[in-house]
Design a protein around this motif. Structure first.
Motif, PDB file in Angstrom:
ATOM      1  N   LEU A   1      -7.733  -4.731  -3.844  1.00 25.63           N
ATOM      2  CA  LEU A   1      -7.896  -3.353  -3.392  1.00 25.63           C
ATOM      3  C   LEU A   1      -9.176  -3.288  -2.579  1.00 25.63           C
ATOM      4  O   LEU A   1     -10.242  -3.659  -3.067  1.00 25.63           O
ATOM      5  CB  LEU A   1      -8.014  -2.391  -4.576  1.00 25.63           C
ATOM      6  CG  LEU A   1      -6.806  -2.199  -5.466  1.00 25.63           C
ATOM      7  CD1 LEU A   1      -7.136  -1.202  -6.568  1.00 25.63           C
ATOM      8  CD2 LEU A   1      -5.609  -1.743  -4.666  1.00 25.63           C
TER       9      LEU A   1
ATOM     10  N   THR B   1       0.845  -1.196   0.000  1.00 24.37           N
ATOM     11  CA  THR B   1       0.000   0.000   0.000  1.00 24.37           C
ATOM     12  C   THR B   1       0.878   1.242   0.000  1.00 24.37           C
ATOM     13  O   THR B   1       0.660   2.172  -0.782  1.00 24.37           O
ATOM     14  CB  THR B   1      -0.946   0.007   1.224  1.00 24.37           C
ATOM     15  OG1 THR B   1      -1.793  -1.144   1.162  1.00 24.37           O
ATOM     16  CG2 THR B   1      -1.802   1.262   1.260  1.00 24.37           C
TER      17      THR B   1
ATOM     18  N   VAL C   1      -4.252  -2.077   0.039  1.00 27.82           N
ATOM     19  CA  VAL C   1      -3.970  -3.359  -0.595  1.00 27.82           C
ATOM     20  C   VAL C   1      -4.038  -4.469   0.455  1.00 27.82           C
ATOM     21  O   VAL C   1      -3.488  -4.335   1.551  1.00 27.82           O
ATOM     22  CB  VAL C   1      -2.577  -3.351  -1.261  1.00 27.82           C
ATOM     23  CG1 VAL C   1      -2.272  -4.705  -1.897  1.00 27.82           C
ATOM     24  CG2 VAL C   1      -2.479  -2.237  -2.292  1.00 27.82           C
TER      25      VAL C   1
ATOM     26  N   TYR D   1      -3.764 -10.508  -4.759  1.00 35.79           N
ATOM     27  CA  TYR D   1      -3.887  -9.181  -4.168  1.00 35.79           C
ATOM     28  C   TYR D   1      -5.251  -8.571  -4.474  1.00 35.79           C
ATOM     29  O   TYR D   1      -5.876  -8.889  -5.481  1.00 35.79           O
ATOM     30  CB  TYR D   1      -2.784  -8.264  -4.701  1.00 35.79           C
ATOM     31  CG  TYR D   1      -1.416  -8.712  -4.253  1.00 35.79           C
ATOM     32  CD1 TYR D   1      -0.916  -8.317  -3.026  1.00 35.79           C
ATOM     33  CD2 TYR D   1      -0.654  -9.563  -5.044  1.00 35.79           C
ATOM     34  CE1 TYR D   1       0.331  -8.743  -2.597  1.00 35.79           C
ATOM     35  CE2 TYR D   1       0.586  -9.996  -4.616  1.00 35.79           C
ATOM     36  CZ  TYR D   1       1.072  -9.589  -3.394  1.00 35.79           C
ATOM     37  OH  TYR D   1       2.300 -10.018  -2.972  1.00 35.79           O
TER      38      TYR D   1
END
Length: 166
Positions: A144, A22, A52, A142
Motif C-alpha cells: 500500500l 486498487t 496498491v 503487494y
C-alpha cells in the motif's frame, strides 16, 4: 536513496501500480457504504489516498541492497508491505497482514526542492530486508502506497535494489 551506480549483478525492481486491485479494494469500500454495512472485525479498508503496488520476483534468493526514491515537490509517502497472497476471490485485507515497519520518506513544504528527502533509515533498511525475506516464498508481493501532505503518485519514483544470494 543515493545516486551510486548499482553493482553489475544488482537487480533493481520498480514498484508497479496495480490499478485493478486498487479498484477492487475501492469497490469494497463503496459497497459497504452503499449497503450501510460495517467492515469485518480486523478488516483494513483502502483509504482514498492509498494505492496498491506490487513487486514481481523472477529471482527469489535475494539480499536487500538499497532503496532508490525521488519525490518532486513536497509531501510524505508511506509504503506498507502486505504479507497476504491475494486469492482469486480477492479476500479482504486484514490489519494482521500488514508488515512492520513501514517505509516512510518525505520533504517538508518549506524545504527547498534541492534538499534531499528525509527518511527513517533504520526502518527502511529493515523493511527492505523483510521484502527480501518474503521474496524467498513469494513470486509476487503487494504494497500500500499512501500519498500525504501534497505528495502525488505522479511525482514519485520508487524502486528497490537487491543482489542475488551466492
Amino acid at each position: 536513496m543515493d545516486n551510486e551506480k548499482a553493482p553489475a549483478n544488482a537487480i533493481v525492481m520498480e514498484f508497479k501500480e496495480d490499478p485493478a486491485l486498487t479498484e477492487t479494494m475501492r469497490l469494497r469500500v463503496s459497497s459497504l457504504q452503499r449497503s450501510g454495512q460495517k467492515r469485518q472485525d480486523g478488516e483494513r479498508l483502502l483509504l482514498p489516498h492509498e494505492f496498491v503496488y506490487r513487486l514481481d520476483f523472477n529471482n527469489q534468493d535475494l539480499n536487500f541492497s538499497r532503496w532508490y526514491f525521488s519525490l518532486t515537490g513536497h509531501g510524505r509517502v508511506t509504503i506498507t508491505g502486505i504479507c497476504q497472497l491475494w486469492t482469486p476471490d480477492l479476500t479482504n485485507l486484514m490489519t494482521r497482514q500488514l508488515l512492520e515497519p513501514i517505509g516512510t520518506f518525505w520533504r517538508n513544504a518549506n524545504d527547498p526542492e534541492d534538499v534531499p528527502l528525509k527518511w527513517l533509515e533504520a526502518d527502511m533498511q529493515e523493511f527492505g530486508e523483510r521484502i527480501a525475506e518474503l521474496a524467498k516464498v513469494r513470486k509476487v508481493m503487494y504494497f500500500l502506497f499512501a500519498y500525504k501532505d501534497g505528495s502525488d503518485k505522479g511525482n514519485l519514483s520508487c524502486s528497490v535494489e537487491f543482489t542475488p544470494q551466492q
